[in-house]
Scaffold this motif. Structure first.
Motif, PDB file in Angstrom:
ATOM      1  N   TYR A 361       3.320  -5.853   1.595  1.00 12.08           N
ATOM      2  CA  TYR A 361       4.712  -5.710   2.040  1.00 12.08           C
ATOM      3  C   TYR A 361       4.967  -4.314   2.614  1.00 12.08           C
ATOM      4  O   TYR A 361       5.720  -4.154   3.573  1.00 12.08           O
ATOM      5  CB  TYR A 361       5.671  -5.980   0.877  1.00 12.08           C
ATOM      6  CG  TYR A 361       5.682  -7.417   0.433  1.00 12.08           C
ATOM      7  CD1 TYR A 361       6.486  -8.366   1.067  1.00 12.08           C
ATOM      8  CD2 TYR A 361       4.869  -7.836  -0.614  1.00 12.08           C
ATOM      9  CE1 TYR A 361       6.496  -9.690   0.655  1.00 12.08           C
ATOM     10  CE2 TYR A 361       4.869  -9.161  -1.032  1.00 12.08           C
ATOM     11  CZ  TYR A 361       5.680 -10.089  -0.386  1.00 12.08           C
ATOM     12  OH  TYR A 361       5.679 -11.398  -0.782  1.00 12.08           O
ATOM     13  N   THR A 366       6.002  -6.781   8.875  1.00 16.43           N
ATOM     14  CA  THR A 366       6.428  -8.154   9.181  1.00 16.43           C
ATOM     15  C   THR A 366       5.957  -9.165   8.138  1.00 16.43           C
ATOM     16  O   THR A 366       6.168 -10.367   8.311  1.00 16.43           O
ATOM     17  CB  THR A 366       5.875  -8.582  10.552  1.00 16.43           C
ATOM     18  OG1 THR A 366       4.444  -8.535  10.511  1.00 16.43           O
ATOM     19  CG2 THR A 366       6.382  -7.673  11.658  1.00 16.43           C
ATOM     20  N   LYS A 368       6.826 -10.110   5.098  1.00 18.80           N
ATOM     21  CA  LYS A 368       7.814 -10.988   4.463  1.00 18.80           C
ATOM     22  C   LYS A 368       8.221 -12.105   5.412  1.00 18.80           C
ATOM     23  O   LYS A 368       8.356 -13.268   5.014  1.00 18.80           O
ATOM     24  CB  LYS A 368       9.045 -10.176   4.047  1.00 18.80           C
ATOM     25  CG  LYS A 368      10.071 -10.987   3.264  1.00 18.80           C
ATOM     26  CD  LYS A 368      11.223 -10.114   2.795  1.00 18.80           C
ATOM     27  CE  LYS A 368      12.228 -10.944   2.015  1.00 18.80           C
ATOM     28  NZ  LYS A 368      13.390 -10.115   1.545  1.00 18.80           N
ATOM     29  N   SER A 369       8.392 -11.755   6.682  1.00 17.41           N
ATOM     30  CA  SER A 369       8.761 -12.756   7.683  1.00 17.41           C
ATOM     31  C   SER A 369       7.627 -13.757   7.903  1.00 17.41           C
ATOM     32  O   SER A 369       7.855 -14.970   8.023  1.00 17.41           O
ATOM     33  CB  SER A 369       9.109 -12.067   9.008  1.00 17.41           C
ATOM     34  OG  SER A 369       9.303 -13.012  10.035  1.00 17.41           O
ATOM     35  N   LEU A 370       6.372 -13.245   7.944  1.00 14.18           N
ATOM     36  CA  LEU A 370       5.218 -14.127   8.114  1.00 14.18           C
ATOM     37  C   LEU A 370       5.092 -15.104   6.953  1.00 14.18           C
ATOM     38  O   LEU A 370       4.781 -16.286   7.140  1.00 14.18           O
ATOM     39  CB  LEU A 370       3.933 -13.298   8.215  1.00 14.18           C
ATOM     40  CG  LEU A 370       3.774 -12.397   9.437  1.00 14.18           C
ATOM     41  CD1 LEU A 370       2.505 -11.562   9.309  1.00 14.18           C
ATOM     42  CD2 LEU A 370       3.732 -13.221  10.713  1.00 14.18           C
ATOM     43  N   ASP A 372       7.544 -16.165   5.026  1.00 13.92           N
ATOM     44  CA  ASP A 372       8.635 -17.135   5.104  1.00 13.92           C
ATOM     45  C   ASP A 372       8.322 -18.221   6.142  1.00 13.92           C
ATOM     46  O   ASP A 372       8.534 -19.415   5.901  1.00 13.92           O
ATOM     47  CB  ASP A 372       9.940 -16.422   5.470  1.00 13.92           C
ATOM     48  CG  ASP A 372      11.130 -17.371   5.467  1.00 13.92           C
ATOM     49  OD1 ASP A 372      11.465 -17.896   4.391  1.00 13.92           O
ATOM     50  OD2 ASP A 372      11.704 -17.597   6.554  1.00 13.92           O
ATOM     51  N   LYS A 373       7.778 -17.795   7.285  1.00  9.59           N
ATOM     52  CA  LYS A 373       7.405 -18.771   8.318  1.00  9.59           C
ATOM     53  C   LYS A 373       6.288 -19.693   7.822  1.00  9.59           C
ATOM     54  O   LYS A 373       6.298 -20.896   8.076  1.00  9.59           O
ATOM     55  CB  LYS A 373       6.948 -18.043   9.587  1.00  9.59           C
ATOM     56  CG  LYS A 373       8.081 -17.379  10.359  1.00  9.59           C
ATOM     57  CD  LYS A 373       7.527 -16.653  11.578  1.00  9.59           C
ATOM     58  CE  LYS A 373       8.640 -15.929  12.342  1.00  9.59           C
ATOM     59  NZ  LYS A 373       8.105 -15.157  13.500  1.00  9.59           N
ATOM     60  N   ARG A 376       7.743 -22.277   5.495  1.00 11.99           N
ATOM     61  CA  ARG A 376       8.530 -23.312   6.181  1.00 11.99           C
ATOM     62  C   ARG A 376       7.657 -24.255   7.005  1.00 11.99           C
ATOM     63  O   ARG A 376       8.074 -25.376   7.304  1.00 11.99           O
ATOM     64  CB  ARG A 376       9.591 -22.658   7.077  1.00 11.99           C
ATOM     65  CG  ARG A 376      10.670 -21.948   6.281  1.00 11.99           C
ATOM     66  CD  ARG A 376      11.664 -21.213   7.153  1.00 11.99           C
ATOM     67  NE  ARG A 376      12.604 -20.455   6.342  1.00 11.99           N
ATOM     68  CZ  ARG A 376      13.695 -20.983   5.778  1.00 11.99           C
ATOM     69  NH1 ARG A 376      13.989 -22.261   5.973  1.00 11.99           N
ATOM     70  NH2 ARG A 376      14.489 -20.240   5.047  1.00 11.99           N
ATOM     71  N   ASP A 683      -2.430 -14.805  11.599  1.00 10.01           N
ATOM     72  CA  ASP A 683      -1.374 -13.990  12.207  1.00 10.01           C
ATOM     73  C   ASP A 683      -1.953 -12.663  12.672  1.00 10.01           C
ATOM     74  O   ASP A 683      -2.689 -11.993  11.927  1.00 10.01           O
ATOM     75  CB  ASP A 683      -0.245 -13.738  11.194  1.00 10.01           C
ATOM     76  CG  ASP A 683       0.424 -15.026  10.752  1.00 10.01           C
ATOM     77  OD1 ASP A 683       1.027 -15.701  11.600  1.00 10.01           O
ATOM     78  OD2 ASP A 683       0.317 -15.371   9.554  1.00 10.01           O
TER      79      ASP A 683
END
Length: 757
Positions: A361, A366, A368-370, A372-373, A376, A683
């Protein structure tokens, strides 16, 4: 006396007279005749299809049974199947006599004597069942009729009707097929129960990893013993039952004269000897390739409107037993997969150690965003959403430990972990892809689209594109050579700014990797120098470079901007490997090809592939570029191919490392083989934090080396070690001898001075 007369009258009344006997006899015969008449009427009604349709002559000639389509390699190996039912047909010659003998001895000893219905056996079976010994009365031909055209009815009355239908169909089969053909059809249609195993070919592979022609008597006995009860006689779930049943079949083979007493006892003493392997779309060789191929074949069948002989019905890839001939070489494919697995174990260990104890983190803004994606996009999240779970409930679920199976390079493991942690785990797994092709024919020989198809379905060879980095540099140099530059041309390796294309662009160069002073173009490419590459781009301009890149088969967008010289555009391993093949093939780009032809189950040609061919480069330019690319291996970023892996033959190539070490590339060329390798995480923001570890020379080149060493060691493949690139027949006017080039330049300078004077 009166009493005695009365008793005599009674005795006379109890006697059966001849008249009575004739009357009872007539009753019996009427019953028999009535039953026979009923039987005949039923047969006629069934024959006239009152109780349901019977197979037509055409259906008997072409029995309809789902057959797996086969993927066949260039060395004639079946490397995979597409199926609803895993069934592959074989011919009679492909059946071991042991299989035939075991089947006939156990299921139908009088098979060669009857004409589909064994009445002698039928009546004896009736008697057996009357005394409580349950026996099956169907001949092999009757069983075939059931396998081909119906499913066993459970209603007793319907089963009687179905049985008579089987008789009629069996008689038709006997009239239309030879005994050998009936046995072959039976072997191709019989159900071996679990694991989606239909037919002797599939069963041989599943239980013994062999082919039907190589089955030994004990192996054949085990498989034939399973036919009557694939569940209770399963060697996996009920090995004791399977062993007893196998030995029973061996005894029957002995009784029928197919085995001697000694042979039967010898085989009975053997263990089951299984080599069990479930055939699965997720397993086996070239899984990623097979998935891509399936989509391609389905598209061809639709786009080309390939129809069955009736001119109406489209082919079903999963049911119609097509034969799909590919360019993949099974041996080279195996070598590619082995090389990947061998090195990726080590590289993943490096990556894990590199990140151990470091907060993702904090290090990756990025992350946290990765995460979350990733959550989902997961199947778990989608499933919970379909259940109308709230975001809070979903978050709680992802933070609750659960049983799961995860991939590791040492084998899958079952564990308990939070689903959110499993996403973190997968994000930190390195991915890899490899493609190898013959530059002369365009035929793809090996295709490794990812690290594990069961866990990660996305193919990274053709479907995925990543930034190509320094592997794009040869395109710019090729245009420069075409414009009259020599590999020996010397350029000051210093910063350069290119203007006129929007914002001014000044490429960066790592101080530790920058070669100081004036260097040749060959050295600049070999050492992957950004400033000299940008200098050449400034001289030749972006548009010709972009045009050449497209001409060499890159299908993804390539904007005509200066930065493309350093590989800021995205491309697939498929396209990049194909592009490099033009350097090795006298400038001719031959479309990378993996599908040769498609045939139906009878060998009739349905589709034949013809690859496109483009003269992308002048043969002389292509040859000079092979000289340039050999410099990468001899004195540049690919030198560890010589130093660490001792591959000393003529070979060219180019490493590639994108910004922040997100992607590592290596593309190697020889006169007979061009191979591209890519490595990176899912990623781009997750990567090695040092170029020493993240560069293509460390993440991709070793896999190429492991693959090529295996290929060279197998001389049967015909990839010769000491073959060099051949100059074009028209000769080479461009000077590649730098000593001679210096003399030419010195002479030119002296002439210019005299002219100025």
């Amino acid at each position: 006396m009166a009493t005695i007369i009365t008793n005599n009258n009674r005795n006379n009344k109890n006697k059966i007279t001849s008249q009575d006997f004739r009357r009872y006899n007539w009753y019996i015969w009427r019953f028999v005749i009535g039953c026979f008449a009923f039987f005949v009427i039923m047969i006629l009604l069934i024959a006239f299809q009152v109780f349901g349709t019977l197979p037509s002559f055409r259906e008997l000639e072409n029995p309809k049974s789902d057959q797996a389509s086969q993927v066949i390699s260039s060395d004639n190996q079946v490397i995979g199947n597409y199926y609803v039912k895993n069934r592959t047909s074989v011919t009679y010659k492909q059946l071991s006599p042991n299989v035939i003998n075991a089947l006939v001895a156990t299921e139908d000893a009088r098979f060669y004597e009857h004409s589909g219905i064994d009445f002698q056996r039928t009546f004896s079976i009736v008697l057996y069942n009357l005394i409580g010994k349950k026996q099956g009365g169907s001949t092999i031909t009757q069983q075939l009729a059931l396998n081909l055209f119906s499913e066993r009815a459970h209603n007793p009355l319907k089963r009687i009707i179905q049985k008579l239908q089987e008789w009629i169909t069996a008689a038709k089969l006997e009239r239309n097929y030879t005994k050998e053909e009936i046995l072959t059809l039976y072997m191709n249609t019989v159900d071996f129960g679990a694991y989606n195993t239909f037919g002797i070919s599939s069963a041989s592979r599943t239980y013994f990893n062999t082919t039907p022609d190589k089955l030994t008597p004990d192996q054949a006995a085990l498989l034939m013993g399973m036919i009557n009860g694939p569940g209770i006689y399963s060697p996996i779930n009920h090995p004791e039952n399977a062993l007893k049943r196998r030995n029973f079949v061996l005894r029957r083979m002995n009784e029928e004269g197919y085995l001697s007493d000694g042979q039967a006892e010898e085989f009975k003493a053997k263990p089951l000897g299984l080599n069990f392997k479930v055939t699965d779309h997720n397993e086996g060789m070239a899984t990623y390739f097979r998935a891509v191929l399936k989509k391609e074949v389905q598209k061809i069948l639709v786009d080309k409107q390939v129809l069955k002989p009736d001119g109406v019905t489209p082919y079903d890839l999963d049911r119609d037993g097509l034969k799909i001939y590919t360019t993949i070489d099974a041996t080279m494919q195996q070598y590619a997969e082995e090389a990947q697995k061998e090195y990726m174990k080590k590289l993943q260990a490096q990556f894990n150690a590199h990140w151990k104890g470091i907060s993702l983190y904090k290090s990756i803004p990025t992350f946290k965003s990765l995460l979350d994606k990733g959550m989902r996009r997961s199947d778990r999240y989608i499933s919970l959403k379909l259940q109308n779970k709230s975001d809070e409930e979903i978050k709680e679920d992802f933070n609750t430990p659960a049983k799961m199976n995860i991939f590791t390079w040492h084998g899958d493991i079952d564990t308990v972990m939070k689903p959110i942690d499993s996403i973190v785990y997968n994000k930190l797994l390195l991915r890899n892809a490899l493609m190898s092709m013959d530059p002369n024919t365009g035929y793809i020989k090996a295709w490794v689209g990812g690290t594990n198809f069961e866990h990660f379905k996305y193919d990274q060879v053709k479907m995925g594109t990543r930034q190509v980095g320094s592997t794009a540099k040869p395109f710019t140099y090729a245009v420069g050579i075409e414009e009259g530059f020599s590999p020996c041309m010397q350029v000051a390796n210093e910063p350069i700014t290119i203007t006129g294309y929007g914002e001014d662009w000044t490429p960066r160069s790592s101080p530790t990797e920058t070669v100081p002073g004036v260097i040749t173009l060959r050295t600049a490419l070999a050492r992957s120098q950004n400033w000299v590459t940008a200098y050449v781009m400034n001289e030749v301009k972006p548009a010709p470079v972009a045009d050449l890149i497209k001409k060499m088969g890159i299908t993804s967008p390539v904007p005509a901007y200066p930065s493309i010289c350093l590989g800021t555009f995205n491309a697939s391993v498929f396209d990049m490997t194909g592009a490099y093949s033009a350097f090795a093939n006298e400038g001719v780009w031959t479309e990378p090809t993996f599908l040769l032809r498609i045939e139906d189950k009878n060998g009739n040609l349905l589709y034949n592939n013809t690859p496109r061919v483009v003269q992308a480069l002048n043969p002389e330019i292509a040859y000079v570029m092979t000289y340039m690319l050999k410099g990468v291996i001899d004195e540049g970023t690919g030198y560890r191919l010589r130093r660490d892996y001792h591959i000393m033959n003529p070979i060219g190539g180019k490493t590639g490392t994108t910004q922040d070490n997100s992607d590592g590339w290596f593309i190697g060329i020889t006169p007979q083989l061009v191979t591209g390798v890519w490595t990176g995480c899912e990623d781009r923001d997750i990567h090695f934090r040092s170029t020493r570890l993240g560069e293509g020379a460390n993440t991709a080149l070793p896999i190429f080396a492991g693959y090529m060493k295996r290929v060279y060691e197998n001389q049967k493949l015909g990839i010769k070690k000491n073959v060099d690139f051949v100059p074009p027949k028209s000769g080479v006017s461009i000077t590649i001898d730098c000593g001679a080039y210096s003399q030419q330049q010195k002479g030119t300078n002296e002439v210019e001075k005299k002219l100025d004077f």
